[in-house]
Design an enzyme around this catalytic site. Sequence first.
Site, PDB file in Angstrom:
ATOM      1  N   PHE A   1      81.429  36.416  65.914  1.00 24.35           N
ATOM      2  CA  PHE A   1      82.014  35.080  65.780  1.00 24.35           C
ATOM      3  C   PHE A   1      81.820  34.545  64.366  1.00 24.35           C
ATOM      4  CE2 PHE A   1      80.576  35.516  70.158  1.00 24.35           C
ATOM      5  CZ  PHE A   1      81.628  35.035  70.908  1.00 24.35           C
ATOM      6  N   ASP A   2      82.861  33.911  63.851  1.00 20.20           N
ATOM      7  CA  ASP A   2      82.691  33.042  62.697  1.00 20.20           C
ATOM      8  C   ASP A   2      81.972  31.793  63.194  1.00 20.20           C
ATOM      9  OD1 ASP A   2      83.191  31.752  60.131  1.00 20.20           O
ATOM     10  OD2 ASP A   2      84.724  30.609  61.195  1.00 20.20           O
ATOM     11  N   LYS A   3      81.333  31.038  62.297  1.00 22.07           N
ATOM     12  CA  LYS A   3      80.609  29.839  62.748  1.00 22.07           C
ATOM     13  C   LYS A   3      81.480  28.588  62.701  1.00 22.07           C
ATOM     14  CE  LYS A   3      77.578  27.591  60.195  1.00 22.07           C
ATOM     15  NZ  LYS A   3      77.957  26.157  60.284  1.00 22.07           N
TER      16      LYS A   3
ATOM     17  N   VAL B   1      86.141  36.903  66.346  1.00 24.38           N
ATOM     18  CA  VAL B   1      86.726  35.595  66.652  1.00 24.38           C
ATOM     19  C   VAL B   1      86.577  34.695  65.437  1.00 24.38           C
ATOM     20  CG1 VAL B   1      86.810  33.681  68.298  1.00 24.38           C
ATOM     21  CG2 VAL B   1      85.924  35.911  69.029  1.00 24.38           C
TER      22      VAL B   1
END
Length: 613
Positions: free
Chosen positions: A307-309, A502
Amino acid sequence: MTYMKDKKLFSLLLAAIFIILSWSFKFFDYKVVANILMLASAVVSGYNILKSALLSLKYKIISINLLVSIAAIGAIIIGEYWEAAAVTFLFSLGGFLESYTLQKTRNALKYLIDMAPKIAHVVKNGTVEDVPADDVKVKDIVAVKSGEKIPVDGFVVKGNASVNQSAITGESMPVDVSVGSFVYSGAINENGYIEVETVNSGEDTTFSKILYLVEEAQGEKAPTQKFIERFSKYYTPSVIIASIIAFLIKRDLMMALTFLVIACPGALVISTPISVVSAIGNAAKHGVIIKGGEYLENLGKVNIIAFDKTGTLTEGKPFVVNIISSGANRDELLKIAKSLEVKSEHPIAKAITSYSIDEEIFDVDDFAVVTGEGVKGKINGDTYYAGNRKLMANNGINIDCIRDYMEKEEELGRTPVVVAKNYSAIGLISISDKVKGSSIDAIKELKKLGIKKTVMLTGDNERTAKQVKQQLDLDEYFSELLPDEKLKILKSLKKEGIVAMVGDGVNDAPSLAYADIGVSMGLSGTDVANDVSNITLTDDNLEKLAFAVDLNRTTLKNMKQNIYFSVFVVFVLLLGVIYGEVFLASGMFVHEASVFIVTLNAMRLMKYKGRFK
């Protein structure tokens, strides 16, 4: 489509009437009339089958229709009119039911098409003019009354309303909108009156893009489907050869014709595509756009998700929470930071520029964005910087005066933006971004589904990343990353399993493209991220990702059930033919029943709501 469907239904009914009349005349011992009527039934129901078979042969394709045609003609030649009528009638009935049920699985697309607004009420010079929705221009003001569909994407400039956006987001609960709210084409104004300034219309609307993606996706084939179609291409002519060999050995033409028909892989051929179409349609109704059968199948195999933050796990709406100045007063520090950040598109830059109420900014020369670090430029001859530790270290800037403050802010999970002049820090602006509530639930659900590793990849500082990791109970995190560094980590993760990425930003695009499955956020995501991704979450809710994984794994099981069942039925029927227990009519009945059962099983996916509902 409706005409063709009605024509097929008429042919089936006429063939059925001929069969009933034939049996009636046979009962009264009028055999000649009975045979003529049975032959008429075979002709009526077999005409389209033979026509399709010949058309396929024209393109050097040996289809299942050819097998049925050969069997029916053979039965007629040897005087088995009932067998000819039965095999053509049952095959046509099976095709009709298959077509009907397959059309049912496409209801999600039909639902979306029906949802598309046709008319827009454009407000011009105090009057309202009705125009086709596709003809509305950017900046046009569109009036939307209670109960009407919103025909454009845009901002509300007048009024209040309760809007149902389920066609876009998959959420059935209405949202309240007022001046400044962004609304989407296809949403329904359930209560109230609003006027919307058009941002996108026609094919450019979010709704139209979703419609296009669903339509395109339902035509894409899954790897399993492609394999079965290749298998069928060689299997079908093999059946003809096997039937000829069976006839030469047994000298039983009826047995050979029965073998020919029973060996048709009808249920096997339909087993995968109907599952894929059902699942993609269901996903679309729940706010998940899957761009093809290949991605549907691959997502079900994913066991690692990165995941990106910012904007993915967090709200993506950072805000200023603290300002510490050292060597410059607070207002001057803000003005300098705003002057630098106003030219940047980064969410942190927007947080700073929106916080500062001072509309005056300094002129900035030699402005530059340093990817993954911050920005810099010259103001009145001095070089100023605004960014993270890496930007300061790479430019030899002393941050001792604010180091302790930085560490305290980072321990609180905040992102400190250091502002420096020439070679010394003059202060910092602390930014915070809340973790989405849906992210917490989504990670829990994904772990319950057996995802073995969840990883966060972020350009943010180590302490902030660590706190978000702990808050979400992620398995691993990597901080202070540049886009190319994210790619290196993804490359390493792909050695461990099937990886989904994501993200929502331009900087995530390379990672989304490189991962086995790229998942973008439909609302906050950039056009680039949405274009390169394989799956889009239309309302940015990560719980929809958990639903998609769950649905796709269920789809894989459904496809396997259909394939195993189809093969088993053909195997049992062929054994019955060889041992003289299965005949042409009865075998065809069981064969078509298996096609219908496979279709019904696949259609269950249309109603699947997930295990966490």
